[in-house]
Each structure stands twice: as structure tokens, then as C-alpha cells.
Scaffold this active site. Structure first.
Site, mmCIF file in Angstrom:
data_model
loop_
_atom_site.group_PDB
_atom_site.id
_atom_site.type_symbol
_atom_site.label_atom_id
_atom_site.label_comp_id
_atom_site.label_asym_id
_atom_site.label_seq_id
_atom_site.Cartn_x
_atom_site.Cartn_y
_atom_site.Cartn_z
ATOM 1 N N THR A 108 -5.889 14.971 6.286
ATOM 2 C CA THR A 108 -6.596 14.040 5.413
ATOM 3 C C THR A 108 -8.096 14.354 5.374
ATOM 4 O OG1 THR A 108 -7.335 11.740 5.322
ATOM 5 C CG2 THR A 108 -6.638 12.513 7.451
ATOM 6 N N ASP A 109 -8.748 13.923 4.301
ATOM 7 C CA ASP A 109 -10.214 14.075 4.231
ATOM 8 C C ASP A 109 -10.921 13.058 5.129
ATOM 9 O OD1 ASP A 109 -9.769 11.741 2.791
ATOM 10 O OD2 ASP A 109 -10.934 12.338 1.036
ATOM 11 N N GLU A 110 -10.158 12.080 5.661
ATOM 12 C CA GLU A 110 -10.799 11.048 6.491
ATOM 13 C C GLU A 110 -11.338 11.620 7.796
ATOM 14 O OE1 GLU A 110 -8.836 7.247 6.538
ATOM 15 O OE2 GLU A 110 -7.844 7.647 4.633
ATOM 16 N N TYR B 253 -6.862 6.122 13.257
ATOM 17 C CA TYR B 253 -6.041 7.016 12.431
ATOM 18 C C TYR B 253 -6.736 8.359 12.224
ATOM 19 C CZ TYR B 253 -4.371 9.223 8.128
ATOM 20 O OH TYR B 253 -3.942 10.149 7.194
ATOM 21 N N LYS C 273 -5.819 12.183 13.530
ATOM 22 C CA LYS C 273 -5.589 13.317 12.615
ATOM 23 C C LYS C 273 -6.566 14.448 12.938
ATOM 24 C CE LYS C 273 -3.054 13.683 9.626
ATOM 25 N NZ LYS C 273 -1.631 14.131 9.549
HETATM 26 P P1 NAD Z 1 3.870 7.848 5.182
HETATM 27 O O1 NAD Z 1 3.414 6.866 6.190
HETATM 28 O O2 NAD Z 1 4.280 7.378 3.837
HETATM 29 O O3 NAD Z 1 5.106 8.693 5.767
HETATM 30 C C1 NAD Z 1 5.134 9.194 7.061
HETATM 31 C C2 NAD Z 1 6.566 9.646 7.372
HETATM 32 O O4 NAD Z 1 6.581 10.208 8.690
HETATM 33 C C3 NAD Z 1 7.584 8.511 7.347
HETATM 34 O O5 NAD Z 1 8.741 8.910 6.651
HETATM 35 C C4 NAD Z 1 7.891 8.275 8.831
HETATM 36 O O6 NAD Z 1 9.207 7.798 9.054
HETATM 37 C C5 NAD Z 1 7.687 9.665 9.396
HETATM 38 N N1 NAD Z 1 7.337 9.634 10.836
HETATM 39 C C6 NAD Z 1 6.383 8.859 11.424
HETATM 40 N N2 NAD Z 1 6.381 9.080 12.762
HETATM 41 C C7 NAD Z 1 7.331 10.033 13.001
HETATM 42 C C8 NAD Z 1 7.788 10.688 14.176
HETATM 43 N N3 NAD Z 1 7.263 10.407 15.378
HETATM 44 N N4 NAD Z 1 8.754 11.623 14.058
HETATM 45 C C9 NAD Z 1 9.300 11.908 12.849
HETATM 46 N N5 NAD Z 1 8.923 11.299 11.704
HETATM 47 C C10 NAD Z 1 7.947 10.380 11.787
HETATM 48 O O7 NAD Z 1 2.705 8.926 5.087
HETATM 49 P P2 NAD Z 1 2.171 9.736 3.814
HETATM 50 O O8 NAD Z 1 1.194 8.897 3.088
HETATM 51 O O9 NAD Z 1 3.324 10.307 3.091
HETATM 52 O O10 NAD Z 1 1.356 10.894 4.546
HETATM 53 C C11 NAD Z 1 2.003 12.127 4.906
HETATM 54 C C12 NAD Z 1 0.994 13.026 5.588
HETATM 55 O O11 NAD Z 1 -0.090 13.290 4.701
HETATM 56 C C13 NAD Z 1 0.373 12.426 6.849
HETATM 57 O O12 NAD Z 1 0.217 13.473 7.799
HETATM 58 C C14 NAD Z 1 -0.978 11.911 6.387
HETATM 59 O O13 NAD Z 1 -1.915 11.916 7.444
HETATM 60 C C15 NAD Z 1 -1.318 12.920 5.319
HETATM 61 N N6 NAD Z 1 -2.201 12.431 4.222
HETATM 62 C C16 NAD Z 1 -1.944 11.262 3.580
HETATM 63 C C17 NAD Z 1 -2.756 10.857 2.528
HETATM 64 C C18 NAD Z 1 -2.471 9.589 1.740
HETATM 65 O O14 NAD Z 1 -3.274 9.214 0.860
HETATM 66 N N7 NAD Z 1 -1.360 8.892 1.959
HETATM 67 C C19 NAD Z 1 -3.833 11.640 2.139
HETATM 68 C C20 NAD Z 1 -4.072 12.839 2.818
HETATM 69 C C21 NAD Z 1 -3.238 13.226 3.852
HETATM 70 P P1 TYD Z 2 -5.967 2.321 1.871
HETATM 71 O O1 TYD Z 2 -5.016 2.347 0.723
HETATM 72 O O2 TYD Z 2 -5.572 1.595 3.112
HETATM 73 O O3 TYD Z 2 -6.332 3.853 2.192
HETATM 74 P P2 TYD Z 2 -7.487 4.456 3.187
HETATM 75 O O4 TYD Z 2 -7.940 3.392 4.093
HETATM 76 O O5 TYD Z 2 -6.725 5.522 3.904
HETATM 77 O O6 TYD Z 2 -8.558 4.976 2.283
HETATM 78 O O7 TYD Z 2 -7.339 1.709 1.356
HETATM 79 C C1 TYD Z 2 -8.020 2.246 0.264
HETATM 80 C C2 TYD Z 2 -9.307 1.484 0.110
HETATM 81 O O8 TYD Z 2 -9.002 0.147 -0.291
HETATM 82 C C3 TYD Z 2 -10.096 1.355 1.402
HETATM 83 O O9 TYD Z 2 -11.484 1.427 1.097
HETATM 84 C C4 TYD Z 2 -9.734 -0.015 1.924
HETATM 85 C C5 TYD Z 2 -9.486 -0.814 0.652
HETATM 86 N N1 TYD Z 2 -8.450 -1.875 0.711
HETATM 87 C C6 TYD Z 2 -8.722 -3.128 0.165
HETATM 88 O O10 TYD Z 2 -9.836 -3.388 -0.344
HETATM 89 N N2 TYD Z 2 -7.737 -4.075 0.203
HETATM 90 C C7 TYD Z 2 -6.514 -3.838 0.746
HETATM 91 O O11 TYD Z 2 -5.654 -4.767 0.774
HETATM 92 C C8 TYD Z 2 -6.245 -2.549 1.296
HETATM 93 C C9 TYD Z 2 -4.904 -2.240 1.925
HETATM 94 C C10 TYD Z 2 -7.244 -1.586 1.250
#
Ligand code: NAD
Ligand code: TYD
Length: 353
Positions: free
Chosen positions: A133-135, A158, A162
Site C-alpha cells: 500500500t502507499d500508506e 496497519y 505493511k
Molecule cells: P481484504 O481485507 O479485502 O482481503 C484480505 C483477504 O486476505 C481476505 O480474503 C482474508 O480472508 C485473507 N486473509 C487475511 N488474513 C489471512 C491469513 N492469515 N491467511 C490467509 N488469508 C488471510 O483486503 P484487500 O483490500 O483486498 O487488500 C489486499 C492486499 O492489497 C492487502 O495486502 C492490502 O494491504 C493491499 N492493498 C489494499 C488497498 C486497498 O485500497 N484496499 C490498497 C493498496 C494495497
Molecule cells: P478507508 O476506506 O478506511 O481507507 P484508508 O483508511 O485505508 O485510506 O478510509 C478512506 C478515508 O475515508 C480515510 O481518510 C478515512 C475516511 N473515512 C470516513 O471519513 N468515514 C468512514 O466511515 C470511513 C470508514 C473512512
């Protein structure tokens, strides 16, 4: 091509599995523990496909990972399994350290042992894509973008977990010559997004006439990427990215949170009108502790080196997303019964609504 995907029942993982099986014709083994965030219904379109198989396992389980490598014999690993929600990491961080740090370590070691036993040609072609992630870069001020060279400065449990997993992946490349590539992506949105994150939570609360919680003043900025654009980028990076390198992924779609919420409200006013405009549901609530002000990705390296471009703009992607939630209540209704959208991430409990 045989690809082992971890976290394939999650939001991004399921988009990636659908892409690899249906668009690329790859053989995919999905390893997922099925936590609250894992939903096999996101994989209905591939469930019966002979190219697809599923194994329920924890990535921290070294023996199970070793067995999966030996039986599936992948050409490539795409590692997405993680605990992914910042707010949940604030109220309980242990699982984030276990899955994101120990789980990534366990995957790296299982993959490295398997890779070491491969014949030269397979060994050269093998890749391990660590998806992040970019975070990890922390928070930007009003100006500037995250580049691959930006120093890590994570704010939340989180993003710290990461960052730890990214460092492990990079160390495995430097120390063992293990063919790792790391990708760091901005906020994703789109279909099959678990309704704890801002966009799906806002859509479903608005549909149900519930308050739309906006943290602080709503002026925090995120850089939004449609999930299918991310899935294509991951496939491209695994295919053509350089070993040991990092690639930032983002679609140049910065938006203030309040504007994201207002856009969703305006779309719903047309697609699912109610008596009052949906904006009337917006409720400003206590800010998230350690809330990063702004994320924005410079994706020049991915664009110029690998020729990737996002297909969706925020306007096209958000309209598709709202439409998808309206048309697919079968997917989200069971998830809403287990988690009704209540506020997460206030350390002392209680809070703004
Ligand atoms: P998500 O929470 O939707 O899915 C995570 C999946 O991993 C789930 O299916 C869960 O069951 C599985 N999982 C969790 N713990 C596990 C374990 N111990 N063993 C096996 N499986 C396990 O997450 P996402 O949003 O799809 O993110 C996927 C990846 O991309 C993550 O590594 C996250 O850090 C990264 N990422 C997410 C975002 C975003 O905006 N959602 C952006 C950049 C990077
Ligand atoms: P989120 O979807 O949790 O992603 P991330 O924290 O990984 O960026 O949140 C996106 C943005 O929205 C973040 O600045 C927090 C804000 N947010 C709200 O304002 N209200 C909400 O109910 C949630 C879940 C997030």
C-alpha cells in the site's frame, strides 16, 4: 502459467483471480483463511472453472504453505493476504502483526525453499509479487506525490505492519537473491468491496437511510483507483517488472473524502431517489486518531517502464461501483447482517455517532 494467489477471497484478490482465470487463462490456486473479509461469493464466476482451485489455510501455517507449494508447483506467487482495515488496526493490532508480518515472512520462506529446489529455467522465471500500500509512506502535505524513493513513515498499526512486510520482502531479494517485486498502490474501490471502507459503507448506509459518517472535516485526501485497473497492473508487474524493484500504482484521482461522499449522494439521488437528498445524511464524526492528511501516487515508473494506464477515471469508476451495489444486494446483504457498519477505530470505544 500457474499462479499461487494469497488472499484471493478478498476485495483486490478476487478481482485479480477473476482477471487471471477469465482474461488470461492462467491456472490459479487461491489460498485464503476466510476471515471476516474473505467471501467466496466474490469468486462465483470462477468457482467451477477447471483453471481455479481453492485451499482454505492460514498464511502463518508454515507446513500448510510448504504443502501448497509442493502440490501446486507455482511459476509465480502474488501475495495479497493481509488484514487491511486501518480502523480495525487501531482497536486491535495483534492480528495485523501476525498476518501481515509473520504471515509474509512465512510465505517468503516457503516460497524461497521451493524456489531453491527448482531447475535453472524455472528458477530464473519464478517471481514473488508482494502487494502493498502507499500508506507505508505516511502522510503528504498539500504538495508533492509518493515516488518509489519516498522514505517510509507509516502512521497506523496497519501501515506499520505493511511497512514491516515490505522490508522483509526487499531483504529476501537482497540477502538471498530471491526474485521479489514489491508494488505499493493507492486506495482501491469497486465491486465486491467489504462495506467497512469509506466508499461501500457510504453507498450502503445511504441506501438504508442511515447516517454517512465523515471523519473530522472530510478534507483528508485519498487517491482512488478502480480495482480492475489495479488487478491489471499487478499482472503486468509480475510479468514484466524488474526483480528487486518497487512499483507505485495509482490513477491520478485525488479526491477529498467529503467530495467522494457527496458524489455518491448525487449518483444515488438519480439512481435510487428518496424523499430528501442523500446529502442530508452526512454526519461529521470524531476524527480517526493519527489520520493521514493526504495520499497521492506518482505512477510514472509503472506508466513509462511497463506501459500501464488506468482505464477508469474516478467519475466512470464510481458510477459503475454505485450501479454494482444497487444490482448486487445478494452479495452484500449477508455481510451487512454480520457487520452493520457501526463505527470502528476509536481506541477508547464509543465516539462520534
Ligand atoms: P481484504 O481485507 O479485502 O482481503 C484480505 C483477504 O486476505 C481476505 O480474503 C482474508 O480472508 C485473507 N486473509 C487475511 N488474513 C489471512 C491469513 N492469515 N491467511 C490467509 N488469508 C488471510 O483486503 P484487500 O483490500 O483486498 O487488500 C489486499 C492486499 O492489497 C492487502 O495486502 C492490502 O494491504 C493491499 N492493498 C489494499 C488497498 C486497498 O485500497 N484496499 C490498497 C493498496 C494495497
Ligand atoms: P478507508 O476506506 O478506511 O481507507 P484508508 O483508511 O485505508 O485510506 O478510509 C478512506 C478515508 O475515508 C480515510 O481518510 C478515512 C475516511 N473515512 C470516513 O471519513 N468515514 C468512514 O466511515 C470511513 C470508514 C473512512
Amino acid at each position: 502459467m500457474r499462479v499461487l494467489v494469497t488472499g484471493g477471497a478478498g476485495f483486490i484478490g478476487s478481482a485479480l483471480v477473476r482477471h487471471l482465470v477469465l482474461e488470461k487463462g492462467y491456472e490459479v490456486l487461491n489460498i485464503d483463511k476466510l476471515t471476516y473479509a474473505g467471501t467466496l461469493t466474490s469468486l462465483q464466476t470462477v468457482a467451477d472453472n477447471p483453471l481455479y482451485s481453492f485451499r482454505r489455510a492460514d498464511i502463518c501455517d508454515a507446513l500448510a504453505m510448504e504443502a501448497a507449494f509442493e502440490s501446486f508447483r507455482p511459476d509465480r506467487v502474488m501475495h495479497l493476504a493481509a488484514e487491511s482495515h486501518v480502523d480495525r488496526s487501531i482497536t486491535g493490532s495483534r492480528q495485523f502483526i501476525e498476518t501481515n508480518v509473520i504471515g509474509t515472512y512465512t510465505m517468503l520462506e516457503a516460497a524461497r525453499r521451493y524456489w531453491q529446489g527448482l531447475a535453472d529455467r524455472e528458477k530464473d522465471a519464478f517471481r514473488f509479487l508482494h502487494v502493498s500500500t502507499d500508506e507505508v509512506y505516511g502522510s503528504l502535505g498539500a504538495e508533492g506525490l509518493f515516488a518509489e524513493t519516498t522514505a517510509y513513515d507509516p502512521s497506523s498499526p496497519y501501515s506499520a505492519s505493511k511497512a514491516g512486510s515490505d522490508f522483509l520482502a526487499k531483504a529476501w531479494a537482497r540477502t538471498y537473491g530471491f526474485p521479489v517485486i514489491v508494488s505499493n498502490c493507492s486506495n482501491n474501490y469497486g465491486p465486491y468491496h467489504f462495506p467497512e471502507k469509506l466508499i461501500p459503507l457510504t453507498i450502503l448506509n445511504a441506501l438504508e437511510g442511515k447516517p454517512l459518517p465523515v471523519y473530522g472535516k472530510g478534507d483528508n485526501i485519498r487517491d482512488w483507483l478502480f480495482v480492475e485497473d489495479h488487478a491489471r497492473a499487478l499482472d503486468l508487474i509480475a510479468e514484466r517488472g524488474r526483480i528487486g524493484e518497487t512499483y507505485n500504482v495509482g490513477g491520478r484521482n485525488e479526491r477529498r473524502n467529503i467530495d467522494v461522499v457527496r458524489t455518491i449522494c448525487a449518483l444515488l439521488d438519480t439512481m435510487a431517489p428518496r424523499r430528501e437528498p442523500h446529502e442530508a445524511l452526512i454526519t461529521f464524526v470524531t476524527d480517526r486518531p493519527g489520520h493521514d492528511a493526504r495520499y497521492a501516487i506518482d505512477a510514472t515508473k509503472l506508466e513509462t517502464e511497463l506501459g500501464w494506464r488506468a482505464i477508469e477515471t474516478f467519475d466512470t469508476g464510481i458510477e459503475k461501483t454505485v450501479r454494482w451495489y444497487l444490482d448486487n444486494a445478494w452479495w452484500w446483504e449477508p455481510l451487512r447482517r454480520d457487520y452493520d457498519g457501526r463505527r470502528l477505530g476509536l481506541p477508547a470505544g464509543g465516539g462520534g455517532r
